[in-house]
Design a protein around this motif. Structure first.
Motif, PDB file in Angstrom:
ATOM      1  N   GLN A   1     -16.884 -19.691  40.436  1.00 11.46           N
ATOM      2  CA  GLN A   1     -17.298 -19.636  39.028  1.00 11.46           C
ATOM      3  C   GLN A   1     -18.510 -18.733  38.845  1.00 11.46           C
TER       4      GLN A   1
ATOM      5  N   TYR B   1      -8.496 -14.549  38.096  1.00 14.62           N
ATOM      6  CA  TYR B   1      -8.793 -15.901  38.580  1.00 14.62           C
ATOM      7  C   TYR B   1      -7.482 -16.681  38.611  1.00 14.62           C
TER       8      TYR B   1
ATOM      9  N   SER C   1     -15.719 -24.197  44.542  1.00 18.80           N
ATOM     10  CA  SER C   1     -15.332 -23.781  43.186  1.00 18.80           C
ATOM     11  C   SER C   1     -16.525 -23.209  42.440  1.00 18.80           C
ATOM     12  N   THR C   2     -17.677 -23.790  42.695  1.00 22.47           N
ATOM     13  CA  THR C   2     -18.885 -23.300  42.028  1.00 22.47           C
ATOM     14  C   THR C   2     -19.154 -21.844  42.426  1.00 22.47           C
TER      15      THR C   2
ATOM     16  N   LEU D   1     -18.819 -17.451  35.121  1.00 18.18           N
ATOM     17  CA  LEU D   1     -18.589 -18.646  34.294  1.00 18.18           C
ATOM     18  C   LEU D   1     -19.726 -19.619  34.546  1.00 18.18           C
TER      19      LEU D   1
ATOM     20  N   ASP E   1      -8.567 -20.345  43.502  1.00 21.46           N
ATOM     21  CA  ASP E   1      -9.155 -21.659  43.768  1.00 21.46           C
ATOM     22  C   ASP E   1      -8.062 -22.656  44.144  1.00 21.46           C
TER      23      ASP E   1
END
Ligand code: ADP
Ligand code: ADP
Length: 220
Positions: A48, A72, A44-45, A53, A151
């Motif tokens: 992002q 997204y 997820s990182t 983000l 995601d």
């Protein structure tokens, strides 16, 4: 230049967690890449960071797409419960200031593409889990993205609904040729969907394998 290039990206959260360490990844235009790996390995990182983000601690992201338009899709459909299907799908256009008339056309098209024609005036609570995810996909499509970040979008759904939506995502991908980065911890889903599977490991998050997939699915 690749569509997206991560150069030696490191991400350390404010509590000291090293989520990613010196990660390199080059994603080509129109490639469908899956990121797989155990919970906490930084999937997820990565999304992002690509989406801009949050701060990257070191390294950089380079773009080979000049007029990039990101969308997204999250694990939960994250719809506004008080708004209808068409209002939910229209939201990004409203935020972008798209004219009302053109927005109406785009919303209609997006709803049709995900097979929800006839449900424009329904509320999220009236829809099944799979239908809500379709609304969420329509909301992503409506801005005509060229980069789609997903995601674990179908993680909460049953197998049958999930495989139906996987098929739909592939159909959409073969029509639009987006660059897609898809996070899942289901290796079968990754192999089915992708051109390429990136396997990550945790502590710290890093790439441990990069696998080309010769999919039987027609990808002309
Ligand atoms: P994955 O998506 O593979 O499960 P994440 O990118 O969510 O992994 O998380 C990577 C690591 O960073 C994990 O150890 C997680 O606990 C940690 N982490 C994620 N978000 C935050 C945050 N906002 N603050 C602190 N630690 C975080
Ligand atoms: P999904 O896979 O998107 O969750 P399903 O086909 O499993 O959708 O259907 C879940 C429920 O929603 C079923 O009761 C089905 O009748 C209803 N449903 C889903 N799509 C439609 C549609 N296009 N028209 C009418 N009903 C639908």
């Amino acid at each position: 230049l690749p569509a997206i290039r991560l150069n030696q990206i490191s991400k350390v959260y404010s509590n000291g967690t090293v989520a990613l360490q010196n990660m390199n990844l080059a994603i080509q235009d129109a490639e469908f890449v899956s990121l797989v790996g155990p919970s906490g390995c930084g999937k997820s990182t990565v999304l992002q960071m690509i989406a801009g983000l949050g701060q990257i601690n070191s390294g950089s992201i380079e773009w080979g797409i000049s007029d990039r338009q990101l969308a997204y899709v999250f694990q939960e459909a994250a719809l506004m419960p008080w708004a209808t299907v068409q209002e939910n799908v229209r939201l990004p256009l409203k935020l972008a200031g798209t004219s009302k008339k053109y927005a109406e056309v785009l919303v209609q098209q997006a709803i049709q593409r995900v097979g929800l024609s006839g449900f424009e005036r329904s509320y999220p609570r009236e829809l099944s889990g799979g239908m809500k995810m379709r609304v969420s996909i329509a909301r992503a499509l409506v801005t005509k993205p060229n980069v789609l970040l997903m995601d674990e979008p179908f993680g909460a759904l049953d197998e049958i609904t999930r495989s139906k939506l996987n098929r739909d995502v592939l159909d959409l991908w073969s029509q639009h040729r987006w660059t897609v980065v898809f996070v899942t911890h289901n290796i079968y889903e990754a192999v089915y969907l992708s051109n390429r599977v990136i396997v990550m490991a945790a502590h710290p998050g890093r790439v441990v394998a990069d696998i080309a997939i010769n999919a039987p699915y027609p990808r002309s």
